[in-house]
Design an enzyme around this catalytic site. Structure first.
Site, short mmCIF file in Angstrom:
data_model
loop_
_atom_site.label_atom_id
_atom_site.label_comp_id
_atom_site.label_asym_id
_atom_site.label_seq_id
_atom_site.Cartn_x
_atom_site.Cartn_y
_atom_site.Cartn_z
CB CYS A 47 19.43 5.81 7.25
SG CYS A 47 19.74 3.72 6.90
CG ASP A 56 39.77 1.59 7.17
OD1 ASP A 56 39.84 2.69 6.27
OD2 ASP A 56 40.79 0.23 6.02
CG ASP A 57 36.76 4.26 6.17
OD1 ASP A 57 35.38 3.12 5.67
OD2 ASP A 57 37.66 4.15 4.96
CB SER A 79 37.32 6.97 3.75
OG SER A 79 37.46 5.79 3.81
CB CYS A 98 24.76 -1.30 7.25
SG CYS A 98 25.25 0.83 7.22
CB CYS A 150 23.04 7.10 3.17
SG CYS A 150 24.58 5.78 3.71
CB CYS A 181 22.95 -0.86 2.53
SG CYS A 181 22.34 0.52 1.56
CB CYS A 227 24.93 5.98 -9.56
SG CYS A 227 24.84 4.16 -9.69
FE1 SF4 Z 1 23.39 4.23 4.64
FE2 SF4 Z 1 23.78 1.75 5.93
FE3 SF4 Z 1 21.64 3.24 5.54
FE4 SF4 Z 1 22.25 1.50 3.51
S1 SF4 Z 1 21.49 0.87 5.73
S2 SF4 Z 1 21.27 4.06 3.55
S3 SF4 Z 1 24.77 2.14 3.86
S4 SF4 Z 1 23.46 3.38 6.36
#
Ligand code: SF4
Length: 459
Positions: free
Chosen positions: A442, A355-356, A293, A445, A246, A392, A10
């Site tokens: 982070c 691609d991303d 992207s 994922c 992130c 996530c 968001c």
């Molecule tokens: Fe970002 Fe992946 Fe961590 Fe979620 S898990 S905050 S998408 S890096």
């Protein structure tokens, strides 16, 4: 769930003016700058005297607001939001900002992110007689704030931050001040800016550009800032150990013209392309990025590899997101509507597609089959994020882990399934290096190392 990309979360925008009543109008421009973070609904709350007025509805910013509504929202303070999450019933109960009245007071909250203990906390509050009106995390935050407000609002924010665990950024409007809150690890972005007549708050710095303002700085991990007509003050530091912002913001979520925590997103994507070319070289005639992207990644890949770049895939900007289409056959067709490769550029060539990310692979399978049908002799796929193996829990809508294609196939099997002649991903180390040399991300994922531990709270 039919997601073929991780979905944006968001967007938050806030405005406080020393001069004039155009805060909502300025917020409107800022909301356009965070539209990519949520397209389901949008809203602006303003305050006049003791009363908060909020207008919110389903749709894009330009669809929801018009001159008449913005003139009704005349005020020197505004809080705006773009919402990604769809209410299955099409209702606007989850739309934000979320406003509550309590005692003689009232506040509005605009939220981005996710709490890992929201369910447990809502159950506890429910057993104490609190009746929630939506599933929104903004409502959970607002109710905790109101319950913790015993006359010192700043203490109430600190107490609420200590109660709610996760990755989030929040804008709060209370009386004639805005507050900006970033989670203790800085997982979600939030920044403060300035315009000639006041101060700004936004999820991304590109919103400041659209408000004719400029970035002052990022809200620091765990920081709570108070924004008033007098200026910006840092009222608390709830930082918890190392920062874990992130990394997917740089891969896909954020707009390339944003700068987050001192790093421009476009340039980080271009560096990722260079690193990808060094890690996984290939002999080919042309590099093409999947817009948008993938484009800076492709230019970086081309520069480092010496293979010419072409914008040979045309994106139709009027076609909606592919996952709106529920059925796979119709989705495949909508992908061709959205990305149309140029036959004359592709025919007879060995193509590198950049691609991303790959989430489910549906879009990429169709892109590769189209490119081959247009006469490409080889298609090599290069991806600027590592394989996505985990969900996530910090406010990003992700498929269940078992639906993530990298959990179901080896790299070679996936290349074959997608119709690619080769497939390589950037390494986690390479991706981190594309953003910063500092260890401050982070990457859960990709590697499952969740910076805020997840467990029973998610069930
Ligand atoms: Fe970002 Fe992946 Fe961590 Fe979620 S898990 S905050 S998408 S890096």
């Amino acid at each position: 769930m039919g997601l073929d990309k991780f979905s944006d979360e968001c967007g938050i925008v806030g405005v406080v003016l020393n001069n004039g009543k155009d805060a909502a109008r300025i917020a409107y421009f800022g909301l356009n700058g965070v539209q990519h973070r949520g397209q389901e609904s949008t809203g602006i709350a303003v305050r006049n005297e003791d009363e908060i007025t909020c207008f919110k509805d389903s749709g894009l910013v330009t669809e929801v607001f018009n001159e008449k509504i913005l003139s009704i929202l005349s005020s020197d303070i505004a809080l705006g939001h773009t919402n990604h999450f769809r209410d299955p019933l099409g209702l606007t109960g989850s739309s934000q900002p979320f406003t509550i009245n309590y005692g003689a007071s009232s506040l509005s909250v605009a939220f981005n992110g996710g709490f890992i203990n929201a369910k447990a906390l809502r159950q506890k509050l429910g057993s104490e007689g609190v009746a929630f009106t939506s599933n929104s995390e903004a409502e959970t935050f607002a109710i905790c704030l109101a319950r913790n407000d015993k006359g010192n609002f700043e203490e109430a924010i600190i107490k609420t931050v200590r109660e709610l665990k996760g990755g989030y950024a929040v804008g709060i409007m209370k009386e004639d001040c805005l507050y900006g809150v970033r989670d203790p690890l800085g997982i979600r972005p939030l920044a403060i800016g300035a315009i000639e007549e006041g101060y700004l708050l936004a999820s991304e710095s590109c919103a400041f550009d659209l408000m004719d303002g400029e970035l002052i700085r990022d809200v620091q991990p765990g920081e709570i800032v108070k924004i008033s007509r007098e200026g910006i003050t840092s009222i608390a530091d709830e930082k918890a150990g190392k920062c874990a912002s992130c990394i997917f913001e740089y891969v896909y979520f954020a707009r390339p013209d944003s700068t987050i925590d001192g790093v421009n997103v476009f340039l980080s994507r271009e560096r990722a392309g260079r690193i990808l070319a060094e890690e996984s070289p290939v002999e080919a005639d042309l590099v093409i990025g999947v817009p948008d992207s993938g484009t800076p990644v492709a230019t970086g890949f081309a520069a480092a590899s010496g293979i010419p770049y072409s914008a040979g895939m045309i994106k139709d900007k009027y076609v909606g997101r592919t996952y709106i289409v529920a059925d796979d056959k119709k989705r495949a067709h909508s992908i061709r509507l959205k990305f149309n490769p140029v036959r004359q550029i592709i025919e007879g060539k060995r193509i590198v597609i950049v691609d991303d990310s790959i989430v489910r692979g549906t879009t990429m399978r169709k892109i590769i089959s189209t490119i081959k049908s247009l006469g490409a002799v080889e298609v090599h796929l290069r991806i600027s994020s590592p394989p996505i193996l985990h969900s996530c829990f910090y406010g990003v809508e992700t498929p269940e882990e078992k639906r993530l294609i990298a959990n179901n196939m080896s790299k070679d099997e996936l290349a074959e399934s997608l119709g690619a002649d080769s497939l390589e991903y950037i390494s986690i180390e390479g991706l981190k290096r594309s953003v910063s040399e500092e260890e401050r991300f982070c990457t859960a994922c990709f590697d499952g190392n969740y910076p805020v531990k997840v467990g029973v709270e998610n069930e």
